[in-house]
Scaffold this motif. Structure first.
Motif, PDB file in Angstrom:
ATOM      1  N   ARG A  30      55.832 -36.901  -6.146  1.00  0.00           N
ATOM      2  CA  ARG A  30      56.085 -35.917  -5.083  1.00  0.00           C
ATOM      3  C   ARG A  30      56.732 -34.667  -5.665  1.00  0.00           C
ATOM      4  O   ARG A  30      57.530 -34.753  -6.583  1.00  0.00           O
ATOM      5  CB  ARG A  30      57.005 -36.509  -4.018  1.00  0.00           C
ATOM      6  CG  ARG A  30      56.375 -37.649  -3.237  1.00  0.00           C
ATOM      7  CD  ARG A  30      57.327 -38.165  -2.171  1.00  0.00           C
ATOM      8  NE  ARG A  30      56.801 -39.357  -1.524  1.00  0.00           N
ATOM      9  CZ  ARG A  30      56.180 -39.357  -0.343  1.00  0.00           C
ATOM     10  NH1 ARG A  30      56.010 -38.241   0.324  1.00  0.00           N
ATOM     11  NH2 ARG A  30      55.744 -40.488   0.184  1.00  0.00           N
ATOM     12  N   PRO A  31      56.393 -33.504  -5.104  1.00  0.00           N
ATOM     13  CA  PRO A  31      57.084 -32.285  -5.531  1.00  0.00           C
ATOM     14  C   PRO A  31      58.563 -32.403  -5.159  1.00  0.00           C
ATOM     15  O   PRO A  31      58.882 -32.754  -4.020  1.00  0.00           O
ATOM     16  CB  PRO A  31      56.399 -31.172  -4.741  1.00  0.00           C
ATOM     17  CG  PRO A  31      55.599 -31.838  -3.691  1.00  0.00           C
ATOM     18  CD  PRO A  31      55.380 -33.260  -4.084  1.00  0.00           C
ATOM     19  N   VAL A  32      59.444 -32.132  -6.099  1.00  0.00           N
ATOM     20  CA  VAL A  32      60.844 -32.483  -5.914  1.00  0.00           C
ATOM     21  C   VAL A  32      61.517 -31.664  -4.817  1.00  0.00           C
ATOM     22  O   VAL A  32      62.366 -32.179  -4.091  1.00  0.00           O
ATOM     23  CB  VAL A  32      61.605 -32.405  -7.258  1.00  0.00           C
ATOM     24  CG1 VAL A  32      61.546 -31.006  -7.848  1.00  0.00           C
ATOM     25  CG2 VAL A  32      63.045 -32.853  -7.125  1.00  0.00           C
ATOM     26  N   LEU A 428      62.133 -21.343 -12.737  1.00  0.00           N
ATOM     27  CA  LEU A 428      62.052 -22.809 -12.576  1.00  0.00           C
ATOM     28  C   LEU A 428      61.887 -23.178 -11.105  1.00  0.00           C
ATOM     29  O   LEU A 428      61.074 -24.040 -10.758  1.00  0.00           O
ATOM     30  CB  LEU A 428      63.311 -23.476 -13.157  1.00  0.00           C
ATOM     31  CG  LEU A 428      63.372 -23.512 -14.681  1.00  0.00           C
ATOM     32  CD1 LEU A 428      64.768 -23.929 -15.151  1.00  0.00           C
ATOM     33  CD2 LEU A 428      62.318 -24.476 -15.251  1.00  0.00           C
ATOM     34  N   ASN A 429      62.639 -22.503 -10.251  1.00  0.00           N
ATOM     35  CA  ASN A 429      62.523 -22.797  -8.817  1.00  0.00           C
ATOM     36  C   ASN A 429      61.147 -22.421  -8.290  1.00  0.00           C
ATOM     37  O   ASN A 429      60.568 -23.102  -7.458  1.00  0.00           O
ATOM     38  CB  ASN A 429      63.608 -22.055  -8.034  1.00  0.00           C
ATOM     39  CG  ASN A 429      64.955 -22.736  -8.182  1.00  0.00           C
ATOM     40  OD1 ASN A 429      65.030 -23.907  -8.574  1.00  0.00           O
ATOM     41  ND2 ASN A 429      66.016 -22.011  -7.898  1.00  0.00           N
ATOM     42  N   LYS A 430      60.625 -21.323  -8.813  1.00  0.00           N
ATOM     43  CA  LYS A 430      59.303 -20.871  -8.391  1.00  0.00           C
ATOM     44  C   LYS A 430      58.220 -21.852  -8.855  1.00  0.00           C
ATOM     45  O   LYS A 430      57.306 -22.193  -8.092  1.00  0.00           O
ATOM     46  CB  LYS A 430      59.031 -19.476  -8.976  1.00  0.00           C
ATOM     47  CG  LYS A 430      57.855 -18.776  -8.370  1.00  0.00           C
ATOM     48  CD  LYS A 430      58.295 -17.485  -7.709  1.00  0.00           C
ATOM     49  CE  LYS A 430      57.175 -16.866  -6.909  1.00  0.00           C
ATOM     50  NZ  LYS A 430      57.617 -15.628  -6.233  1.00  0.00           N
ATOM     51  N   ARG A 431      58.328 -22.275 -10.087  1.00  0.00           N
ATOM     52  CA  ARG A 431      57.357 -23.252 -10.601  1.00  0.00           C
ATOM     53  C   ARG A 431      57.473 -24.575  -9.845  1.00  0.00           C
ATOM     54  O   ARG A 431      56.479 -25.242  -9.599  1.00  0.00           O
ATOM     55  CB  ARG A 431      57.568 -23.458 -12.098  1.00  0.00           C
ATOM     56  CG  ARG A 431      57.207 -22.224 -12.941  1.00  0.00           C
ATOM     57  CD  ARG A 431      57.743 -22.329 -14.378  1.00  0.00           C
ATOM     58  NE  ARG A 431      57.184 -23.473 -15.081  1.00  0.00           N
ATOM     59  CZ  ARG A 431      56.243 -23.415 -16.026  1.00  0.00           C
ATOM     60  NH1 ARG A 431      55.741 -22.238 -16.386  1.00  0.00           N
ATOM     61  NH2 ARG A 431      55.813 -24.505 -16.616  1.00  0.00           N
ATOM     62  N   GLY A 432      58.700 -24.977  -9.511  1.00  0.00           N
ATOM     63  CA  GLY A 432      58.906 -26.092  -8.572  1.00  0.00           C
ATOM     64  C   GLY A 432      58.767 -27.494  -9.144  1.00  0.00           C
ATOM     65  O   GLY A 432      58.809 -28.457  -8.381  1.00  0.00           O
ATOM     66  N   GLU A 470      58.910 -23.976 -21.176  1.00  0.00           N
ATOM     67  CA  GLU A 470      57.767 -23.181 -20.711  1.00  0.00           C
ATOM     68  C   GLU A 470      58.214 -22.015 -19.827  1.00  0.00           C
ATOM     69  O   GLU A 470      57.746 -20.885 -19.979  1.00  0.00           O
ATOM     70  CB  GLU A 470      56.774 -24.069 -19.948  1.00  0.00           C
ATOM     71  CG  GLU A 470      55.934 -24.937 -20.877  1.00  0.00           C
ATOM     72  CD  GLU A 470      54.927 -25.808 -20.109  1.00  0.00           C
ATOM     73  OE1 GLU A 470      54.460 -26.785 -20.705  1.00  0.00           O
ATOM     74  OE2 GLU A 470      54.628 -25.493 -18.932  1.00  0.00           O
ATOM     75  N   ALA A 471      59.137 -22.331 -18.918  1.00  0.00           N
ATOM     76  CA  ALA A 471      59.641 -21.266 -18.052  1.00  0.00           C
ATOM     77  C   ALA A 471      60.389 -20.225 -18.883  1.00  0.00           C
ATOM     78  O   ALA A 471      60.287 -19.018 -18.638  1.00  0.00           O
ATOM     79  CB  ALA A 471      60.544 -21.853 -16.969  1.00  0.00           C
ATOM     80  N   ALA A 472      61.139 -20.708 -19.857  1.00  0.00           N
ATOM     81  CA  ALA A 472      61.903 -19.782 -20.712  1.00  0.00           C
ATOM     82  C   ALA A 472      60.960 -18.858 -21.469  1.00  0.00           C
ATOM     83  O   ALA A 472      61.228 -17.661 -21.629  1.00  0.00           O
ATOM     84  CB  ALA A 472      62.782 -20.573 -21.678  1.00  0.00           C
ATOM     85  N   GLU A 473      59.868 -19.426 -21.934  1.00  0.00           N
ATOM     86  CA  GLU A 473      58.903 -18.584 -22.652  1.00  0.00           C
ATOM     87  C   GLU A 473      58.354 -17.487 -21.751  1.00  0.00           C
ATOM     88  O   GLU A 473      58.227 -16.333 -22.155  1.00  0.00           O
ATOM     89  CB  GLU A 473      57.770 -19.453 -23.213  1.00  0.00           C
ATOM     90  CG  GLU A 473      58.116 -19.973 -24.606  1.00  0.00           C
ATOM     91  CD  GLU A 473      57.454 -21.314 -24.935  1.00  0.00           C
ATOM     92  OE1 GLU A 473      56.324 -21.554 -24.460  1.00  0.00           O
ATOM     93  OE2 GLU A 473      58.085 -22.119 -25.653  1.00  0.00           O
ATOM     94  N   GLU A 474      58.058 -17.850 -20.525  1.00  0.00           N
ATOM     95  CA  GLU A 474      57.602 -16.834 -19.564  1.00  0.00           C
ATOM     96  C   GLU A 474      58.651 -15.748 -19.384  1.00  0.00           C
ATOM     97  O   GLU A 474      58.357 -14.547 -19.394  1.00  0.00           O
ATOM     98  CB  GLU A 474      57.336 -17.476 -18.191  1.00  0.00           C
ATOM     99  CG  GLU A 474      56.100 -18.339 -18.129  1.00  0.00           C
ATOM    100  CD  GLU A 474      55.914 -18.954 -16.734  1.00  0.00           C
ATOM    101  OE1 GLU A 474      54.874 -19.580 -16.522  1.00  0.00           O
ATOM    102  OE2 GLU A 474      56.808 -18.794 -15.879  1.00  0.00           O
TER     103      GLU A 474
END
Lengths: 484, 484
Positions: A30-32, A428-432, A470-474
């Motif tokens: 489930r999406p957290v 991170l919150n956006k990626r979810g 991954e988010a950090a790289e973005e």
């Protein structure tokens, strides 16, 4: 009455048992965090209660349609926000029994088992933590344990006990002083790193609390407290209460009890220890060095409903001398009196509410069905996972760990300005995929990765770390390209 | 970790469902009050938690061995003490789900469904009681409902809101006054018949509450309140809070809201209504005459966990303007902030504790699986049983009914001295077939027969009455023979 019959309950209840087992077994999928907007739920259900009974199967079906889209899955291994909330099968089953018995345990006679199981299991738990015997009912003194609903209530209860004690002693010394004069002089202490509920307890209790600075490792030190007390005494105030934290929410730091305790004792200041999260770790002897000095405290609280597998609400509080509370707030109408008063605690005097559920059942079930060693293993496993995550962070030059990792929390950030870590959290919150909350200590903003779920394994830490990098790289790419 | 696995939970949980169904189906056969002595339980279980996990079957077996001998069976039709505690199958099943999800709903983002279902079901419930729209969230104003743990917390929460409001206005008028000066002038009001938790809220909140006399039917009247307010104003005090009770614990009397409300409004006194027990009856239109004047109140609370089939803890509170609480006790650290603040209530600001369980699930399940009409039937049935019991008492010349029977409570006594009724209660307790508690109003001691169990039928009333008359015969015979 064609209300729900026992046979329907047997079907419905068992279906729900299976639903909960399935839910927890498959929670990783489930999406957290939900993506719903405020007000989502009102649109999904009628605006009024039905006149006629619905079928339980329809209610069951609405769990996935109405409830689950709006659930933040605290027990997903991808949930790293706040601190852990407990969730275990034995505790859930115990709560079924508690619901079935449905006694309201405000006095001994209202259900002797409800009071007595709490007395004894709180002794069990106190022994597991190697608490000083003055806190245990079995020692035959005044002390004992109680299950409060939350650590915030325990902080307030201790504050009210301290307030009653301080008023008592001030009046003894100055019989002409009015209560309101005394209360206006009372001053309590806590560190700037203590939980927000401590400040709130001061507001609710109508007394001033002073927020004291910590050392560089976010710990309240004895000399800071001592100087504050001296200064306040000189100004005519009455120091009466101090809250020390073992395992702060912001960064899991530990106030120095060995220094603070003697200062409190010398100054007749009630010392309450808030170990809401980290207290569970003291079942492991190797972490008890962090609670050295606890024998100086007047009250101690930690939440088995955080990190010790007992579902909310189970906040374990011990008091050396509950009589300050009992006597200060004791109202005893005829309809609550009984013949055994004095031979067993009437817990209603130890807490804010009058009523109380049979909460010790879930503590009893968890302690018996896990046993001390498995609970120790559980704590050690979470701490081990935190250290594993720490090693991943430390191996990446772009990141830094901002606080020593002691328990199941890792505080980390991208090196550089606060903004870049704020943007990382936003991404991170956006990626979810995972859920974290931030914190800030002495101007440094960072992310908190708490190991929360009973189901978390090393592979989950890898998933979390991969997502973060991954988010950090973005973020880092974005930053270099367009300054975002 | 060989902790309890999902498959074991499925077995254990289902066994517990059957146990609870069997327990409730056969509850009549159990002695309603235990005969154990204080300390009984400690002798039945080890003095320490086990090191190794035990089998769930062993824990299961200990329920009859350890727990049941110490249970006061609140859901036995032979239990007539205090007031009813709710217990229904839908609520128990909902709590399983709440335990499985195990979110901690302190803010909207911590689980949107947990907040939103509470907002909407509290609207449902408010509509069922025909509350003024200012109390409902769906009206789009400031007002709304919240599930508190207990009515005692609701009384304290309202008192703290009233205190914050009074301090605000006093400071506006007298900018030079200190908080402590203002607090020492604050004075609240309640009747001598209100629940002990009201007096306790004053002690906990650190303000004076005046206990006012009632009329001959135990009702607080408007002129009594008005005179007290005038006198206190003349003495330089600041009237700020009043608690009116609808359905007192001692005798189920109803304060006169129509008179009290205007007095409070005129004097800027926060009016809180404690309808803990009787509030459930307002789902039936024919009882709403007892809450006439409610539109004048600032807050209203009743306990679905008493008489409306939702297991403890579910105390339903509505506030017209929660901002007095939110602003006074709002502490908002970074780790609790989220993007949707302002678009949905963060219930942590409306209550004493920080943490909260997903309690609205059980309210939702009960409302849907009973429906409004069955809940109305349930209330009417209990009131009908009370009137039936009343008729039995009234048909017996030796007894008298001491208070008009309005809800599910009958207050009665043996004619003559208080002692003879006290001795009757002692005999009943000794015989042990039924369980009652006494009360006393204006010097008259009496017994309270509350219809408590969901399972109670007319035949149970006959059993209870037969037991009372048998005990009374013993007492009366004994009295004549040897003056006991």
């Amino acid at each position: 009455m064609d209300e729900m019959e026992a046979n329907q309950f047997r079907e419905f209840g068992k279906e729900m048992i299976d639903y909960v087992a399935d839910y927890l077994e498959n929670i990783r999928e489930r999406p957290v965090v939900p993506t719903v907007e405020p007000g989502y739920l009102r649109q999904l259900i009628p605006s009024e209660a039905p006149n006629e009974p619905e079928k339980w199967q329809d209610v069951m079906a609405d769990i996935e349609r109405v409830i689950m889209p709006g659930i933040t899955h605290w027990h997903s291994p991808k949930f790293h926000a706040y601190f852990a909330a407990a969730n275990s099968y034995p505790a859930i089953v115990a709560d079924i029994l508690s619901g079935g018995i449905a006694c309201v345990g405000f006095s001994w006679i209202a259900s002797p088992a409800c009071t007595e199981l709490e007395v004894v299991t709180m002794d069990w738990l106190g022994k597991m933590l190697d608490l000083p015997k003055e806190f245990l009912a079995c020692s035959g003194g005044k002390g004992g344990g109680i299950i409060q609903g939350t650590a915030s209530e325990a902080t307030l209860v201790a504050l009210l006990g301290a307030k009653a004690r301080a008023i008592h002693f001030a009046k003894k010394e100055h019989p002409d002083w009015k209560d309101s004069d005394i209360i206006s002089k009372l001053i309590g202490y806590t560190s700037c790193q203590s939980h927000s509920s401590v400040e709130r307890a001061g507001l609710l209790g109508g007394v001033k609390l002073r927020s004291l600075d910590t050392d560089n490792e976010s710990r309240l030190r004895g000399d800071t407290l001592e100087k504050a007390i001296e200064k306040d005494r000189e100004a005519g105030l009455i120091p009466f209460y101090a809250v020390a934290t073992l395992g702060t929410t912001a960064s899991c730091s530990f106030d120095n009890l060995e220094e603070i305790g003697p200062v409190c004792n010398k100054n007749n200041v009630w010392l309450h220890i808030d170990a809401a999260y980290a207290g569970a770790a003291f079942v492991c002897p190797e972490y008890r060095y962090l609670m050295k000095g606890i024998e100086r405290a007047d009250s101690f609280d930690f939440n088995p409903h955080k990190w010790m597998l007992v579902n909310f609400d189970c906040s374990a509080m011990w008091l050396k001398d509950p009589s300050w509370l009992v006597n200060a707030f004791n109202v005893d109408p005829l309809y609550l009196k009984h013949d055994q008063q004095g031979n067993a605690p009437d817990y209603r005097h130890w807490q804010i509410p009058l009523g109380r559920r049979f909460r010790s059942l879930k503590l009893w079930f968890v302690l018996r069905l896990y046993g001390v060693e498995k609970i120790q293993e559980y704590i050690r496993k979470h701490i081990g996972l935190a250290h594993y995550f720490e090693s991943l962070v430390k191996a990446d030059d772009r990141f830094e760990v901002t606080q020593e990792v002691v328990m199941g929390l890792v505080c980390f950030r991208l090196k550089g300005s606060n903004d870049i870590s704020k943007y990382l959290l936003k991404r991170l919150n956006k990626r979810g995929l995972i859920h974290l909350v931030p914190s800030e200590v002495r101007g440094t903003y960072f992310l908190r990765m708490a190991v929360c779920s009973r189901l978390t394994e090393k592979e989950d830490m890898d998933v979390t770390w991969k997502e973060i990098t991954e988010a950090a790289e973005e973020v880092l790419a974005g930053k270099y390209m367009n300054g975002n």
